[in-house]
Design an enzyme around this catalytic site. Structure first.
Site, PDB file in Angstrom:
ATOM      1  NE  ARG A  40      -2.477  -1.857   3.198  1.00 50.39           N
ATOM      2  CZ  ARG A  40      -2.863  -1.901   4.475  1.00 50.39           C
ATOM      3  NH1 ARG A  40      -3.797  -1.075   4.906  1.00 50.39           N
ATOM      4  NH2 ARG A  40      -2.317  -2.752   5.311  1.00 50.39           N
ATOM      5  CG  ASN A 260      -0.356  -0.728   7.210  1.00 50.28           C
ATOM      6  OD1 ASN A 260       0.475  -1.630   7.202  1.00 50.28           O
ATOM      7  ND2 ASN A 260      -1.183  -0.526   8.221  1.00 50.28           N
TER       8      ASN A 260
END
Ligand code: UD1
Ligand code: CA
Length: 508
Positions: A40, A260
């Site tokens: 991500r 993330n």
């Protein structure tokens, strides 16, 4: 085994005034999971190598780990392993890296680490094993010590680092039993309606009794929705044996925030920025606008430094007492002396002496060394040069590969012409020299002590001490050129008026 004990405090478990010293056993190992891809992030750089405050995410975790003085630190690498391994060798040569070829789950990652240690003949008999994740840069050493302390005082066989979150969605939930110990960890996808309301979550970081961890890891399966070996299954296996599993809750939930994506990277950076700025403000540094002041972890500031808005200090930059930095200044790996002022400046690998004034709009490049009480003013660029004490480069000047002696003044618009198209050469300016405005000092060239250069000179020959060098075309005035060639123009009319006035004055 006294040597294996760590004395904690006084800052760890303090009430308002009370200071408590606590003793914990040093961990046999800290295992840091860093094999994941970090999809991500959408980045060519592996996730754990992204930086916050001038240190990689993994570097922050290694720093926290070292606070517990573990016997071994193991980083589990997988994706982009060459880059991550090289980084670990650079910043933490004392840590080992272990390759997890395929990412088959958090349990598998730890199992691979323990197996690798065994094959190196390292046995983990002294103290517990801590598992951390490589993408949680806000974790502090203190929280790690608190986890170890809870593990020891609860006499637990495993202790989970937990946190209370306003929005716990996505995380594994901590189910506590009547005695306050951890009964189970329920993954979000497996949680019942009432369990979804639990806001104490699993950080994914733990402390284990080493032998329990080894045995339980050999029993875990991939019988779950993701087909992975879950490290959380170790907790379930230990609970089945009625072992005590404790939970150590972070005082500050931000510490377990994992990065993330880029948004979380920015959020984490902002929290880290505030933390660093608060530390310096409490140490006597004035920061006028914390939201726009970005200090790397390796920056060193003395009390009574003032930092004005929109300033960034990178790398091992150090600022001495009384100096004022900013507004709008970026210093990377620079040293600034006491009471200096550095306004709207960009500088890299430069030294600015005490009581000096730099800026506004000044560019100092690597190898700039300015003495005490010097000046580099507006639109001045300096690189690989020494500026002696009390010397000044006040305006619109390029100083490249030069040595300027003490007390000298470089007139506006001077260029140290250091490049002949093939090689760079040095310019030496002696002490108490006066370089006239718009001088071109064509290197290699030496201007002797106390010498002058006339404004607008192109200096190609050495100038002896005490001389003035004049190197420019002789001036020639062509009288009445404007009157003849630009008749009737405002310039011609103004000239005629001036000539008449001059003649009238002469008559008197
Ligand atoms: C895990 C926990 C969950 C917890 C959450 C906190 C399990 C089953 N669940 O979930 O309870 O709330 O963390 O963030 O463990 N990694 C490896 N090798 C692997 C797999 C993962 O090194 O084979 C690393 C990843 O790079 C990452 C970390 O381990 O840094 C966590 O793995 P991840 O798969 O993201 O765990 P979660 O599903 O988030
Ligand atoms: Ca995750």
């Amino acid at each position: 085994m006294v040597s294996r004990d760590l004395i904690l405090g006084p800052s760890l478990f303090i009430g308002a005034e009370q200071i408590v010293f606590v003793v914990v056993t040093r961990p046999a190992a800290v295992v840091i999971l860093a094999a994941g891809e970090g999809k991500r992030m959408r980045s060519a750089t592996p996730k754990v190598l992204h930086t916050v405050a001038g240190r990689s995410l993994l570097g922050h975790v290694l720093e926290a780990a070292s606070a517990a003085e573990p016997e071994h630190v193991i980083v589990v690498v997988g994706h982009a392993r060459e880059l991550v391994t090289a980084h670990v060798e650079e910043i933490a040569p004392w840590a080992l890296t272990v390759i997890q070829d395929e990412q088959r789950g958090t349990g598998h990652a730890v199992r691979v680490a323990l197996t690798d240690l065994e094959s190196r003949g390292i046995s983990l008999t002294n103290g517990p094993v801590v598992v951390l994740t490589g993408d949680t840069p806000l974790l502090t050493g203190q929280t790690l010590l608190a986890l170890l302390h809870e593990h020891e005082s609860a006499q637990a066989r495993a202790t989970v680092l937990t946190a209370q979150l306003g929005d716990p969605s996505g995380y594994g939930r901590i189910v506590r039993d009547d005695s306050g110990n951890v009964a189970s960890i329920v993954e979000h996808t497996d949680a019942s309606n009432s369990e979804l309301y639990i806001n104490e979550i699993n950080s994914g970081m733990y402390c284990f009794a080493a032998e329990d961890l080894r045995v339980a890891l050999s029993k875990i399966t991939t019988d779950n929705s993701q087909g992975e070996e879950y490290l959380t299954d170790v907790i379930a296996i230990l609970r089945k044996e009625n072992a005590v599993v404790a939970g150590s809750m972070c005082a500050d939930a931000a510490e377990i925030l994992g990065v993330n994506d880029r948004y979380q990277l920015a959020q984490t950076a902002a929290i880290m920025r505030d933390r660093i700025n608060e530390k310096w403000m409490r140490d006597g540094v004035s920061i006028l606008d914390s939201a726009t002041t970005w200090l790397d972890v390796d920056v060193e500031l003395e009390p009574d430094v003032t930092i004005l808005p929109n300033s960034t200090l990178r790398g091992p930059t150090s600022i001495a007492s009384g100096a004022r930095i900013g507004p709008g200044t970026t210093l990377d790996s620079c040293e600034v002396g006491a009471n200096a002022s550095v306004i709207h400046t960009w500088a890299h690998l430069a030294v600015i002496g005490a009581d000096s004034a730099v800026g506004p709009f000044t560019y100092l490049r690597p190898g700039t060394v300015m003495g005490t009480h010097t000046k580099a003013g507006a639109f001045v660029e300096i690189k690989n040069s020494n500026v002696g004490n009390d010397a000044k480069v006040p305006h619109l000047t390029y100083v490249g590969d030069g040595d300027i002696g003490e007390g000298s003044n470089i007139g506006a618009s001077t260029v140290f012409v250091n490049y002949d198209g093939i090689a760079k050469h040095r310019t030496v300016v002696g002490k108490h020299v006066r370089i006239g405005s718009d001088s071109m000092l064509v290197a290699p060239v030496t201007i002797g002590d106390g010498a002058y250069t006339a404004a607008g000179s192109v200096i190609t020959e050495d100038v002896p001490p005490g001389s003035i060098a004049i190197a420019r075309g002789q001036q020639r005035n062509v009288l009445d050129w404007v009157l003849r060639r630009r008749p009737g123009s405002p310039a011609a009319l103004a000239a005629i008026a001036a000539q008449k006035e001059h003649a009238a004055q002469e008559e008197k």
